[in-house]
Design an enzyme around this catalytic site. Structure first.
Site, PDB file in Angstrom:
ATOM      1  N   CYS A 109       0.789  -1.301  -0.113  1.00 57.14           N
ATOM      2  CA  CYS A 109       0.263   0.046   0.033  1.00 57.14           C
ATOM      3  C   CYS A 109       0.846   1.271  -0.059  1.00 57.14           C
ATOM      4  O   CYS A 109       0.320   2.395  -0.272  1.00 57.14           O
ATOM      5  CB  CYS A 109      -0.835  -0.161   1.306  1.00 57.14           C
ATOM      6  SG  CYS A 109      -2.232  -1.347   1.313  1.00 57.14           S
ATOM      7  N   HIS A 251      -2.950   7.380   2.334  1.00 54.14           N
ATOM      8  CA  HIS A 251      -3.269   6.034   1.955  1.00 54.14           C
ATOM      9  C   HIS A 251      -4.925   5.704   2.510  1.00 54.14           C
ATOM     10  O   HIS A 251      -4.941   5.828   3.589  1.00 54.14           O
ATOM     11  CB  HIS A 251      -2.522   4.760   2.141  1.00 54.14           C
ATOM     12  CG  HIS A 251      -3.153   3.402   2.014  1.00 54.14           C
ATOM     13  ND1 HIS A 251      -3.732   3.244   0.927  1.00 54.14           N
ATOM     14  CD2 HIS A 251      -3.084   2.408   2.755  1.00 54.14           C
ATOM     15  CE1 HIS A 251      -4.023   1.964   0.848  1.00 54.14           C
ATOM     16  NE2 HIS A 251      -3.557   1.409   2.193  1.00 54.14           N
ATOM     17  N   ASN A 281      -9.959  -0.291  -0.101  1.00 54.06           N
ATOM     18  CA  ASN A 281      -8.609   0.073  -0.220  1.00 54.06           C
ATOM     19  C   ASN A 281      -8.152  -0.430  -1.355  1.00 54.06           C
ATOM     20  O   ASN A 281      -7.919  -1.736  -1.855  1.00 54.06           O
ATOM     21  CB  ASN A 281      -8.063  -0.669   0.998  1.00 54.06           C
ATOM     22  CG  ASN A 281      -6.546  -0.858   1.201  1.00 54.06           C
ATOM     23  OD1 ASN A 281      -5.739  -0.413   0.286  1.00 54.06           O
ATOM     24  ND2 ASN A 281      -5.723  -1.157   2.433  1.00 54.06           N
TER      25      ASN A 281
HETATM   26  O1  UT7 Z   1      -3.861  -1.171   3.396  1.00 53.99           O
HETATM   27  C1  UT7 Z   1      -2.604  -1.602   4.466  1.00 53.99           C
HETATM   28  C2  UT7 Z   1      -3.105  -1.423   5.924  1.00 53.99           C
HETATM   29  N1  UT7 Z   1      -4.559  -1.940   6.075  1.00 53.99           N
HETATM   30  C3  UT7 Z   1      -5.047  -1.334   7.117  1.00 53.99           C
HETATM   31  O2  UT7 Z   1      -4.702  -0.234   7.477  1.00 53.99           O
HETATM   32  C4  UT7 Z   1      -6.282  -2.309   7.859  1.00 53.99           C
HETATM   33  C5  UT7 Z   1      -6.188  -1.888   9.193  1.00 53.99           C
HETATM   34  N2  UT7 Z   1      -7.174  -2.554  10.057  1.00 53.99           N
HETATM   35  C6  UT7 Z   1      -8.498  -2.039  10.041  1.00 53.99           C
HETATM   36  O3  UT7 Z   1      -8.762  -1.311   9.318  1.00 53.99           O
HETATM   37  C7  UT7 Z   1      -9.431  -2.568  10.993  1.00 53.99           C
HETATM   38  O4  UT7 Z   1      -8.655  -3.178  12.154  1.00 53.99           O
HETATM   39  C8  UT7 Z   1     -10.433  -3.553  10.461  1.00 53.99           C
HETATM   40  C9  UT7 Z   1     -11.511  -2.626   9.547  1.00 53.99           C
HETATM   41  C10 UT7 Z   1      -9.882  -4.480   9.558  1.00 53.99           C
HETATM   42  C11 UT7 Z   1     -11.190  -4.182  11.782  1.00 53.99           C
HETATM   43  O5  UT7 Z   1     -11.859  -2.923  12.480  1.00 53.99           O
HETATM   44  P1  UT7 Z   1     -11.721  -3.174  14.034  1.00 53.99           P
HETATM   45  O6  UT7 Z   1     -12.492  -2.016  14.532  1.00 53.99           O
HETATM   46  O7  UT7 Z   1     -10.162  -3.255  14.323  1.00 53.99           O
HETATM   47  O8  UT7 Z   1     -12.478  -4.537  14.317  1.00 53.99           O
HETATM   48  P2  UT7 Z   1     -11.985  -5.780  14.997  1.00 53.99           P
HETATM   49  O9  UT7 Z   1     -10.752  -6.530  14.107  1.00 53.99           O
HETATM   50  O10 UT7 Z   1     -11.327  -5.587  16.346  1.00 53.99           O
HETATM   51  O11 UT7 Z   1     -13.004  -6.708  15.207  1.00 53.99           O
HETATM   52  C12 UT7 Z   1     -14.099  -6.287  15.992  1.00 53.99           C
HETATM   53  C13 UT7 Z   1     -15.320  -7.409  15.731  1.00 53.99           C
HETATM   54  C14 UT7 Z   1     -14.801  -8.737  15.930  1.00 53.99           C
HETATM   55  O12 UT7 Z   1     -15.638  -9.624  16.495  1.00 53.99           O
HETATM   56  P3  UT7 Z   1     -15.661  -9.871  18.275  1.00 53.99           P
HETATM   57  O13 UT7 Z   1     -14.182 -10.737  18.392  1.00 53.99           O
HETATM   58  O14 UT7 Z   1     -15.219  -8.741  19.008  1.00 53.99           O
HETATM   59  O15 UT7 Z   1     -16.673 -10.651  18.529  1.00 53.99           O
HETATM   60  C15 UT7 Z   1     -14.578  -9.307  14.463  1.00 53.99           C
HETATM   61  O16 UT7 Z   1     -14.938 -10.763  14.598  1.00 53.99           O
HETATM   62  O17 UT7 Z   1     -15.667  -7.207  14.542  1.00 53.99           O
HETATM   63  C16 UT7 Z   1     -15.778  -8.585  13.728  1.00 53.99           C
HETATM   64  N3  UT7 Z   1     -15.814  -8.402  12.498  1.00 53.99           N
HETATM   65  C17 UT7 Z   1     -16.779  -8.148  11.721  1.00 53.99           C
HETATM   66  N4  UT7 Z   1     -18.147  -8.256  11.891  1.00 53.99           N
HETATM   67  C18 UT7 Z   1     -19.005  -7.922  10.985  1.00 53.99           C
HETATM   68  C19 UT7 Z   1     -14.769  -8.554  11.534  1.00 53.99           C
HETATM   69  N5  UT7 Z   1     -14.893  -8.036  10.403  1.00 53.99           N
HETATM   70  C20 UT7 Z   1     -16.390  -7.937  10.072  1.00 53.99           C
HETATM   71  C21 UT7 Z   1     -17.188  -7.731   9.348  1.00 53.99           C
HETATM   72  N6  UT7 Z   1     -18.579  -7.610   9.664  1.00 53.99           N
HETATM   73  N7  UT7 Z   1     -16.924  -7.653   7.914  1.00 53.99           N
END
Ligand code: UT7
Length: 326
Positions: A109, A251, A281
């Site tokens: 990225c 980005h 992204n």
């Molecule tokens: O381009 C290179 C760099 N990439 C990035 O910068 C991405 C960086 N990361 C992110 O943008 C975020 O961490 C995400 C968008 C990937 C995830 O957001 P988050 O607020 O960090 O959520 P999380 O991973 O802490 O997940 C929270 C909850 C989890 O459930 P539990 O364990 O709390 O029960 C996940 O299983 O949300 C759940 N979850 C979803 N729920 C509904 C994860 N993906 C989804 C989804 N729909 N698509």
């Protein structure tokens, strides 16, 4: 002497995939994706369309806008058409540029910012006079559409700039740069199989290890920290302060990451540009796609910053030039 942006072009597939469409087959909702990422929809390339196809379209538009040809082609991508060769030579040939210097840069990225530095180096080193830099990706090809934690995040697209020699301080001159990496954290965001470490054998395919996997929470944390530090470094190097920044174009991975970076730097909300809602992204394509959408005014001081797999990060500044339409 500097490398100056002379033209800009973009290409995205026609097919729009909304969050609701993904939610039809995945345990997710439009509301979750919008609130956690800011993404509303993304573009997905039709079967048979490859990264080089998008790169040629964006590149042709940038050349046309600049009214110039290129004697070097740099493609920032981590999703080349084939694992060998890179797409640079094919893109150069299809653009009618003949046998010019052409190759790929893989900094995930951060690829477009690394590519700008490479383009500036080619020009400063008298290796090329006019460099076509394209950030082009078909992220959908390495996305596991059965994994809700990554399937909702990525999209396909390409954005290109033509750079040529100019004077330091010219509008459109890119630099200085800050580039960095942390290879100790490379497992946080990777495609585990399909390379020399672990070929794409039947076991790897069955385990879905030929698709991108990410520790989203940790990548998020590092992305904010690294982009803030890198932005501060590049502003220092340029003799600028945050008050001089008219537009922050980061980005586009997640609107919350961009807001956290801008908050920590002290960039006011109206000076941030975010278009992740439209494209998701698109990795190395995200910054040029954002530059094209941002309605930048000539003379505006733009801060570019990116973070991605590797881990890699990078930042630069450019006083926006007056560009002809593509
Ligand atoms: O381009 C290179 C760099 N990439 C990035 O910068 C991405 C960086 N990361 C992110 O943008 C975020 O961490 C995400 C968008 C990937 C995830 O957001 P988050 O607020 O960090 O959520 P999380 O991973 O802490 O997940 C929270 C909850 C989890 O459930 P539990 O364990 O709390 O029960 C996940 O299983 O949300 C759940 N979850 C979803 N729920 C509904 C994860 N993906 C989804 C989804 N729909 N698509």
């Amino acid at each position: 002497m500097s490398a100056v942006i002379r033209g800009l072009g973009t290409a995205v597939p026609d097919r729009v995939v909304t969050n609701a469409e993904l939610a039809a087959t995945l345990d997710t909702t439009d509301e979750w994706v919008r609130t956690r990422t800011g993404i509303a929809e993304r573009r997905i390339a039709e079967v048979g369309t490859a990264t080089a196809d998008l790169a040629v379209e964006a590149g042709a538009e940038a050349l046309k806008a600049a009214g110039e040809q290129a004697d070097a082609v740099v493609i920032a991508t981590s999703t080349p058409d084939r694992s060998l060769p890179g797409v640079g030579p094919e893109v150069a040939a299809r653009l009618g540029l003949g046998t010019v210097n052409a190759f790929d840069v893989n900094a995930a990225c951060t690829g477009f910012v690394y590519g700008l530095a490479v383009a500036a180096g080619l020009i400063a080193g008298d290796i090329a006079d006019r460099v076509l830099l394209v950030g082009a990706e078909t992220m959908s090809r390495i996305t596991d559409f059965s994994d809700r934690s990554t399937a909702v995040l990525f999209g396909d697209g390409a954005g290109a700039v033509l750079l040529s020699r100019g004077a330091e301080g010219d509008q459109g001159a890119v630099g200085p740069f800050d580039l960095g990496s942390d290879g100790d954290a490379s497992d946080l965001l990777c495609v585990p199989a399909g390379g020399s470490r672990r070929p794409a054998d039947p076991d790897a395919i069955a385990a879905r290890d030929t698709f991108l996997q990410m520790d989203g929470r940790e990548v998020y944390r590092q992305a904010v920290r690294r982009m803030v530090a890198s932005s501060q470094k590049v502003l220092d190097r340029a003799g600028l302060t945050v008050a001089d920044v008219d537009r922050l174009v980061g980005h586009q991975a997640n609107a919350r990451i961009l807001d956290a970076v801008a908050d920590r730097l002290g960039v006011a909300p109206e000076r941030r540009f975010v278009n992740v809602a439209r494209y998701g992204n698109t990795s190395a394509a995200s910054i040029p796609l954002a530059l094209a959408d941002a309605d930048l005014e000539p003379g505006e001081q733009v801060l570019l910053t990116a973070f991605g797999a590797g881990m890699t990060w990078g930042s630069t500044v450019v006083r926006w030039p007056s560009l002809p339409p593509g």
